[in-house]
Enzyme design. Sequence first.
Site, PDB file in Angstrom:
ATOM      1  N   HIS A   1      60.408 -24.158 -58.153  1.00  0.00           N
ATOM      2  CA  HIS A   1      59.609 -23.438 -57.365  1.00  0.00           C
ATOM      3  C   HIS A   1      58.508 -22.802 -57.667  1.00  0.00           C
ATOM      4  CE1 HIS A   1      63.197 -21.159 -57.116  1.00  0.00           C
ATOM      5  NE2 HIS A   1      62.302 -19.768 -57.156  1.00  0.00           N
TER       6      HIS A   1
ATOM      7  N   ARG B   1      56.943 -38.246 -52.127  1.00  0.00           N
ATOM      8  CA  ARG B   1      58.418 -38.921 -52.018  1.00  0.00           C
ATOM      9  C   ARG B   1      59.183 -38.326 -50.286  1.00  0.00           C
ATOM     10  NH1 ARG B   1      56.602 -35.763 -57.250  1.00  0.00           N
ATOM     11  NH2 ARG B   1      57.600 -36.645 -59.085  1.00  0.00           N
TER      12      ARG B   1
ATOM     13  N   ARG C   1      56.735 -43.676 -51.400  1.00  0.00           N
ATOM     14  CA  ARG C   1      58.001 -44.315 -51.161  1.00  0.00           C
ATOM     15  C   ARG C   1      59.021 -43.786 -49.977  1.00  0.00           C
ATOM     16  NH1 ARG C   1      60.097 -41.578 -56.691  1.00  0.00           N
ATOM     17  NH2 ARG C   1      60.778 -40.152 -54.987  1.00  0.00           N
TER      18      ARG C   1
ATOM     19  N   GLU D   1      61.366 -48.918 -62.853  1.00  0.00           N
ATOM     20  CA  GLU D   1      62.303 -47.725 -63.506  1.00  0.00           C
ATOM     21  C   GLU D   1      63.901 -48.259 -64.249  1.00  0.00           C
ATOM     22  OE1 GLU D   1      62.500 -44.487 -60.026  1.00  0.00           O
ATOM     23  OE2 GLU D   1      62.472 -46.478 -59.223  1.00  0.00           O
TER      24      GLU D   1
ATOM     25  N   ASP E   1      62.546 -42.534 -64.691  1.00  0.00           N
ATOM     26  CA  ASP E   1      64.105 -42.797 -64.294  1.00  0.00           C
ATOM     27  C   ASP E   1      64.103 -43.674 -66.250  1.00  0.00           C
ATOM     28  OD1 ASP E   1      65.826 -41.658 -62.447  1.00  0.00           O
ATOM     29  OD2 ASP E   1      64.325 -43.178 -61.132  1.00  0.00           O
TER      30      ASP E   1
ATOM     31  N   ARG F   1      69.271 -36.754 -68.783  1.00  0.00           N
ATOM     32  CA  ARG F   1      68.351 -35.826 -69.317  1.00  0.00           C
ATOM     33  C   ARG F   1      69.129 -34.205 -68.592  1.00  0.00           C
ATOM     34  NH1 ARG F   1      63.893 -37.289 -64.936  1.00  0.00           N
ATOM     35  NH2 ARG F   1      65.389 -38.855 -64.107  1.00  0.00           N
TER      36      ARG F   1
ATOM     37  N   CYS G   1      53.421 -43.490 -62.796  1.00  0.00           N
ATOM     38  CA  CYS G   1      53.482 -42.083 -61.570  1.00  0.00           C
ATOM     39  C   CYS G   1      54.275 -41.068 -62.517  1.00  0.00           C
ATOM     40  CB  CYS G   1      53.430 -42.378 -59.808  1.00  0.00           C
ATOM     41  SG  CYS G   1      54.823 -43.188 -60.159  1.00  0.00           S
TER      42      CYS G   1
END
Length: 590
Positions: A202, A309, A346, A449, A473, A483, A520
């Site tokens: 954040h 998202r 999505r 992905e 991904d 990751r 994206c």
Amino acid sequence: MSFQLFGLPVSRGVAIGRAVLVASSRVDVAHYFVDDARVEDEIGRLRVARDAVAGELSLLKRDMPAEAPAELAALLDVHLMLLHDDSLTGATKQWIVERHYNAEWALSAQLEVLARQFDEMEDDYLRERKADLEQVVERLLRALAHGPDASFSPAPAVGARDFAGEDPLVLVANDIAPADMLHFKGGVFTGFVTDVGGRTSHTAIVARSLDIPAVVGAREASRIIRQDDWVIIDGDNGVVIVDPSPIVLEEYRFRQRQAELERQKLARLRHTPAVTLDGERVELLANIELPADAAAALEAGALGVGLFRSEFLFMNRGGELPGEDEQFEAYRAAVEAMNGLPVTIRTVDIGADKPLDRMSASELRHEHALNPALGLRAIRWSLSEPGMFRQQLRAILRASAYGKVRLLIPMVAHLSEAKLTMEALARAKQQLADAGKPFVDIEVGAMIEVPAAVLMLPAFLRYFDFVSLGTNDLIQYTLAIDRADEAVAHLYDPWHPAVLGLIASTIQQARAAGKHVSVCGEMAGDPAFTETLLGMGLRSFSMHPAQIAAIKQRILRSDARRCSASVRDLLLGGAGVPMEPAQRASTRNG
């Protein structure tokens, strides 16, 4: 004595100023048992603390300055949602009732349970929401310790302007909560340094929205840097210089002046079409998490939303999924805010690695003993919950009556998933038609992905109207790299020839079929990859709104034909053979 600290560069630019330290927000917790007669009193203390913190956050949101970025209001909403989430306060009450813990101990115990769940999430953005949870708990603990007024954020040990005079100031802290940002707002601080955090934390999001240089994850910064030290924050390279020499200070002041001139130039590009030197028009879109983010997308000059998202609406709800009407209102708000520009929503990307608090702690531990990245997630999870899936599809379809909406399906790997998705969409349309609720036909796209999706693309393109590359991904699955695992994170390489080959193949196949294709993932917002993606034929990039101007500038200075020739050489030269570091650096520099 001058020294340097290193962290993650999350917001570009250079900030120079005297350090203002915010004491660590960690609160000492007393641990003791309460007898039966005091259980209700402890629950009452918890309720009073929760109401006090809720009142404070609501007041901060109500009194937010008009010029405050939309991200701050959205993050305050997140904290309010967490505060009232049954998985936090309801479960804390159970610790008091069943274990006879005092309220503070019970709250800390539940934080540990939830923190483990966040740590095991595979998605970077969602994993870093743990910081929001910790800040909400810390506010509750302060309220419990000292009463309602204590839930307010800690102030610097000395009044900021009292000791610094007219010198610029930088903020140094273990972490900075969104509500704290409001307390410190108003142009007082020119940069931020935090001990913890990541690129999607954040603090990073707010710093980018305010266009303030920031370095996060600088480990012991708040313990090593002293109050009133001169500090340089290099937000481009993730470096913090404490007590710089006069020569270094002057060098960074020069860079600061140059950066300000560059920022002014970039701001003038807002309404400039993104067109290459040889006349190729490029579409620049924004990635958003909340309807409120649409304002930042428009302000940055985005031509639409390339990725909304939706899973954010599903998280931290104590096991309760959002209803159709609640989802519809959120999607409609984003669509209407974009004033007719397209919004790509999505479907929920959630599953074993992103729990919905619907399982017991033991079940969660069992689930997370498996590999979450390869588990029941994204479209696999949606198809396993057909009622929920149709509900979300109906909400998205209803929002299409208020603007241009596109539907994006995450992590498609099997042809059966494409067929089942289209069947579910057809049923959702029929249900809306039977109920007399308006909607329009919308384009449906697939997230590419996993390598299997690239190999299956000719078949997928018979079902889908467009494709969107999720490069984060795709890299992870192509290279078999987690990751989140520090032991192998250095092997996560976007420049790997196999990764570049899969991306190029996807773009070429989609364009040959006359289907729209976009990227994206994080690569879309990284100027180092702009010319490479242009050379592969990409003409649609979707990224964080704050990155749009820099990418647009790179596009305006690029020749697509020359980029294409360079990429052909790159792909032919790298087929099966990793590039040497010098070659990779040369490619990045165009």
